[in-house]
Structure formats: C-alpha cells, structure tokens
Design a protein around this motif. Sequence first.
Motif, short mmCIF file in Angstrom:
data_model
loop_
_atom_site.label_atom_id
_atom_site.label_comp_id
_atom_site.label_asym_id
_atom_site.label_seq_id
_atom_site.Cartn_x
_atom_site.Cartn_y
_atom_site.Cartn_z
N HIS A 257 0.65 -0.99 0.09
CA HIS A 257 0.09 -0.03 -0.08
C HIS A 257 0.93 1.20 0.11
CE1 HIS A 257 -3.42 -2.47 1.84
NE2 HIS A 257 -3.32 -2.46 0.70
N VAL A 258 1.84 1.16 0.81
CA VAL A 258 2.72 2.27 0.70
C VAL A 258 3.40 2.52 -0.66
CG1 VAL A 258 4.97 3.17 1.81
CG2 VAL A 258 3.28 2.19 3.29
N ILE A 259 4.02 1.49 -1.34
CA ILE A 259 4.40 1.68 -2.66
C ILE A 259 3.53 2.30 -3.51
CG2 ILE A 259 5.45 0.01 -4.46
CD1 ILE A 259 6.60 -1.60 -2.35
N LEU A 260 2.25 1.56 -3.45
CA LEU A 260 1.19 2.00 -4.25
C LEU A 260 0.86 3.76 -4.18
CD1 LEU A 260 -0.80 1.47 -6.74
CD2 LEU A 260 -2.55 0.77 -4.88
N GLY A 261 0.79 3.82 -2.90
CA GLY A 261 0.83 5.35 -2.80
C GLY A 261 1.93 6.14 -3.38
N MET A 262 2.98 5.76 -3.14
CA MET A 262 4.10 6.61 -3.39
C MET A 262 4.45 6.63 -5.21
SD MET A 262 7.03 5.50 -0.76
CE MET A 262 8.35 6.61 -1.24
N TYR B 221 6.44 9.76 -6.49
CA TYR B 221 7.50 10.11 -5.69
C TYR B 221 8.40 8.84 -6.03
CZ TYR B 221 4.73 13.10 -2.86
OH TYR B 221 4.01 14.28 -2.37
N TYR B 222 9.13 8.88 -7.28
CA TYR B 222 9.86 7.65 -7.75
C TYR B 222 11.35 7.75 -6.81
CZ TYR B 222 6.36 7.79 -11.07
OH TYR B 222 5.11 7.73 -11.87
N ASP B 223 11.96 8.75 -6.60
CA ASP B 223 13.09 9.00 -6.06
C ASP B 223 13.14 8.27 -4.60
OD1 ASP B 223 14.34 9.85 -8.31
OD2 ASP B 223 14.23 11.76 -7.47
N GLN B 224 12.19 8.96 -3.90
CA GLN B 224 11.77 8.44 -2.36
C GLN B 224 11.33 6.81 -2.56
OE1 GLN B 224 10.68 10.90 -3.86
NE2 GLN B 224 10.38 12.73 -2.25
N LEU B 225 10.51 6.56 -3.63
CA LEU B 225 10.19 5.02 -3.44
C LEU B 225 11.44 4.04 -3.66
CD1 LEU B 225 7.98 2.94 -4.07
CD2 LEU B 225 8.08 3.61 -6.31
#
Length: 358
Positions: free
Chosen positions: A173-178, A183-187
Amino acid sequence: IYVGTVFGILTGIAGAILLARYIKKILFGLEPFAIAKVLKERNAILQSVREGIIAVDQSSTITLVNKAALKIFKKAGINENPTGKKVTSYMPDSNLDRILETGKVELDKEQDLKDSVLLVNRVPVFVKDEIVGAVATFRDKTEIHLLAEQLTGVRLYAESLRAQSHEFMNKLHVILGMVHMHYYDQLAAYISDLVDHRENEIGFITKTVKDPVLAGFLIGKLSYAREAGAKLALSSDFQLPEPENAAITHELITIIGNLIDNAIEAVEKRPVKRIELKFDYADDILTIEVHDTGQGISDANLNHILQKGYTTKGEDRGIGLYLVKASLDKLGGDLNISSKEGQETTFVVYIPYKARMM
C-alpha cells in the motif's frame, strides 16, 4: 367340560397377552431382531472409540470394558481380564463406588494408574430414577497434552504467516501510494531500505539457525512483533544446528512462541516496546533468553504463573506459560524467571539439545 376348556383357553390367551405386554415393556418395545441389532451396534461403537470405557453394576462389579481401556490397562502393567471383578480391587482409585453412592457426575478428573495419569469422566446410570450402575470414560493425559501442544504449534504457525502477509500488504500500500504521487526517488530509497532490512534479518536468522522450520517461524515472529508495534531483536554468539530429534523443533516453537507472545503483551502499554531474544548453544545445552521492557511480575503472581488457567488478563487465558512448562518437562529442560513489579522481565530456558550429525 366344554365350559371349563373354553374358560381355560381364554384365561391362557389373556395371560399370554398380559405377559407379552409386560415383557415388551421391559424390552422397551423392541423385537428380538431389533435387540440383536442394537447389541451389535453398541458393541461396535464401544470398541471403535479411542477413549477407554469401563462400566459397573450396582454391586461395583465390572460388567463391560472396551479395547481402548484394556490397552491402557496393559500399558500400566495390568494384564488381568477385569470383567466380573470388583472395581475396588481392580482399580482402587476409580471412585466408581462413590458415584454409585452419591449419584453425582464427575468430569475431567485426574486419576493415577501405575505410571500413567488418566483424565476421567464418571457418570451414574439411572433406570426409573434408580441407580443401576456407573460408567467411566478415560484417556491417557499424555495424549491430550500432545494434542493441545500440536494445536498450539499450528496456531503459532498460522499467526506468524498472517503477520507476514499483513506486513507485506501494508508495504504494498505504501509503494502504491508513492507511485500514485510520483515520488519515484523516495520510492527507490524506500524499496532499497526494505530489501536491505529484510536481507539483514533473513540473512542473520538463516546463518544462525540451521533448522529451516524454526528459522521460518522466527522470521514470522519478527513480522508479528512489528505489527504489534514492538521491536524484536535477535542475537546469538553461536550457530544453532539442526536437532538430532526433529520433534524438539515443535517443542521449541511452543516455548519460544508463547514467551514472545507474552512479552509482546507485556510491552503493549510501555513507552519502550523492546523484546530481546538471545540464543546460546554449548555442550549440548541450548539456552534461550527472552527479555522484555514490560511492567514486570509481582512476587505473588510469580509463584503461580506456570499453573494451568492462572492469569491476570481475563477469562480463557493462562495456558501459554503452562504449555511452556509442559514442553520443558517433556524435554527435561529448566526455566528461570527474573522479574520485579514495575521493572523488566527475563525468562531463561535451558534445554538438552543434541545436534544432528552431518
């Protein structure tokens, strides 16, 4: 003569009818073939059940014993045929004579039979509100303990798998939200941290614990602790090899699982939610230490926490530490508890542990 003959015939018919009705009433309205069928069914049922069954009549004479009961008696070193003997002489501690006197039901009572411990249910038999006998059903308590431990082990496995699945879904869910927020760099950094953290955890466990079942269980417990908001830290200065006897693994899961679950509950309302699990293995002795930053245990509770059903957490509790003690007794291990109310608690387990030869 004719009158007397007719009167005699009528009297005989009436007597036969009354006698037939009386016999049928005694036999509960069953015909001979039905009685034979019921008898065969009863015998088949009695001989097929795994619980031992013994019945006595009004005079405390044993009238019925099934195969399971004979097997338990033989295991206890009693090889005589019990049928026809007085129960007080054959099984002095059966207490069936007391049931005949009181007419009261006794359930889940322990009874010693030579070197065995039985779990017994005793009930009186009533016919027209009169006690005509008593029946006892029993089973070896060791088998019941084994079943309870197996069920507990399965529950611990299931909880660990559920925790891993739940943790994995949260991360997805966190990855999907990013991804949605671009937020690809933060992902990339988040996934990298997850992979490194997971590899460090799994790498340490697989390197230290060579038993794959126990290693998988510990990985699941790490996820379960994180889901509960607690930090579970594992440490070991020595490698833990696979056990010579695979059955030890199940007992270890019961011991470690219940100790960790209790520790997680203990730190639930504490500002610092930290649990430390440490292994030490040397000279065929496995030492397991579980330390938590919980509220501690009072001296009054410390003397009773290993008793079955004793708890301060509400109804239907007080089984975990009892199962820990049962597993330790089975393995010939020992348990030390260090705790004070309002302070931290440490459980230290010592278990004879022979490594599997490679």
